[in-house]
Design an enzyme around this catalytic site. Structure first.
Site, mmCIF file in Angstrom:
data_model
loop_
_atom_site.group_PDB
_atom_site.id
_atom_site.type_symbol
_atom_site.label_atom_id
_atom_site.label_comp_id
_atom_site.label_asym_id
_atom_site.label_seq_id
_atom_site.Cartn_x
_atom_site.Cartn_y
_atom_site.Cartn_z
ATOM 1 N N HIS A 10 15.435 2.948 3.975
ATOM 2 C CA HIS A 10 14.290 3.750 4.425
ATOM 3 C C HIS A 10 13.495 2.987 5.464
ATOM 4 C CE1 HIS A 10 12.539 1.360 1.162
ATOM 5 N NE2 HIS A 10 11.312 1.720 1.518
ATOM 6 N N HIS A 17 10.365 1.843 5.813
ATOM 7 C CA HIS A 17 9.238 0.920 5.599
ATOM 8 C C HIS A 17 9.495 -0.444 6.270
ATOM 9 C CE1 HIS A 17 7.491 3.257 1.916
ATOM 10 N NE2 HIS A 17 7.087 3.734 3.070
ATOM 11 N N ASP A 47 8.938 -3.438 5.545
ATOM 12 C CA ASP A 47 9.509 -4.534 4.757
ATOM 13 C C ASP A 47 10.984 -4.290 4.410
ATOM 14 O OD1 ASP A 47 8.529 -2.472 2.998
ATOM 15 O OD2 ASP A 47 8.815 -3.837 1.313
ATOM 16 N N HIS A 48 11.578 -3.271 5.037
ATOM 17 C CA HIS A 48 13.019 -3.037 4.876
ATOM 18 C C HIS A 48 13.754 -3.077 6.211
ATOM 19 C CE1 HIS A 48 12.859 -1.830 0.550
ATOM 20 N NE2 HIS A 48 11.590 -1.792 0.895
ATOM 21 N N HIS A 63 10.282 8.230 -2.657
ATOM 22 C CA HIS A 63 9.507 7.082 -2.169
ATOM 23 C C HIS A 63 9.187 7.319 -0.686
ATOM 24 C CE1 HIS A 63 8.171 2.947 -1.766
ATOM 25 N NE2 HIS A 63 9.003 2.785 -0.763
ATOM 26 N N ASP A 78 14.054 1.222 -2.546
ATOM 27 C CA ASP A 78 12.846 1.338 -3.366
ATOM 28 C C ASP A 78 12.869 2.599 -4.239
ATOM 29 O OD1 ASP A 78 11.983 -0.983 -2.222
ATOM 30 O OD2 ASP A 78 10.359 -0.091 -1.059
ATOM 31 N N HIS A 118 13.069 -5.097 -4.639
ATOM 32 C CA HIS A 118 11.863 -5.886 -4.951
ATOM 33 C C HIS A 118 11.940 -6.529 -6.327
ATOM 34 C CE1 HIS A 118 9.186 -4.730 -1.597
ATOM 35 N NE2 HIS A 118 9.790 -3.545 -1.655
HETATM 36 ZN ZN ZN Z 1 9.389 1.116 0.599
#
Ligand code: ZN
Length: 242
Positions: A55, A57, A59-60, A113, A132, A170
């Site tokens: 996805h 985001h 942090d990905h 998410h 996530d 995570h």
């Molecule tokens: Zn995420």
């Protein structure tokens, strides 16, 4: 056999680095940042040839551009989030097949998410990369989707074979475990797992990957009996201080 390496990144992300010795290909899933991922590959004499994103985001996908620049890796991600991931070379949707050498993964759309979130299921290798969507004893927050969607994701995941390895993005297991114990105080499997997780984290050890069997026994979101119950638990977890 695929070789799968867990690369800790940022504060609590895991980037999964997967090497296929037969083809020599190496895949990074959800590289939040480039440096530790490139270093982990270099250490093993691997060159990253592909990146898959679950996805959009940051942090990905934060490491996409620098890894691409360093290695020429091809980046694959969800078609529904292409506008938010400018580094994509290829897009995928439900039912598509993506490959690392001869190893095939099926794309599952697992929205909730984020609206276009996907997971990558290597059926023959017994492994699923869920970003996530599913965590050890937890699930992702509902930022762009509904509890009904997340419930459907959980039902689909719960139907996988017991020993399927689940790779989430995570290290949230300690907080998730404390919440799970609060939701199901009489669940012995949860109490035992929480104790094991507390010991592992105190020793600085990772708690992922997990398995579908373990999640079926201890994950309050996978165990929710309805979308309404999942919604209730998700809302409670959002406000939980464990
Ligand atoms: Zn995420």
């Amino acid at each position: 056999m695929l070789e799968i390496v867990r690369v800790p990144a940022l504060s609590d992300n895991y980037v999964w680095l997967i090497h296929d010795p037969a083809s020599g290909e190496t895949l990074a899933i959800d590289p939040s940042e480039a440096e530790p991922v490139l270093a982990a590959a270099k250490e093993r004499g691997w060159t990253i040839s592909q990146i898959w994103n679950t996805h959009w985001h940051p942090d990905h996908i934060g490491g996409n551009a620098a890894i691409k620049a360093a290695t020429g890796a091809l980046v694959t991600g969800p078609a529904a989030e292409a506008a938010k991931i400018p580094t994509l070379d290829a897009t995928v949707s439900e039912g598509d097949t993506v490959r690392l050498g001869a190893h095939a993964a099926t794309v599952w759309e697992t929205p909730a998410h984020t609206a276009g979130h996907v997971s990558f299921y290597f059926a023959e290798d017994g492994a699923i990369f869920v970003g996530d969507t599913l965590f050890a004893m937890g699930c992702g927050r509902l930022f762009e989707g509904t509890a009904a969607q997340m419930f459907a994701n959980m039902q689909r995941l719960a139907a996988l074979p017991d020993d399927t390895l689940v790779y989430g993005a995570h290290e949230y297991t300690l907080s998730n475990g404390r919440f799970a114990a609060a939701v199901e105080p009489d669940n012995r499997a949860i109490a035992e797992r929480l104790a094991a997780v507390e010991a592992a984290r105190a020793a600085g050890e990772a708690t992922l990957p997990t398995t579908i069997a373990l999640e079926r026994a201890t994950n309050p979101f996978l165990r929710a009996r309805s979308a309404a119950e999942l919604a209730e638990r998700r809302a409670a977890k959002d406000g939980f201080r464990g």
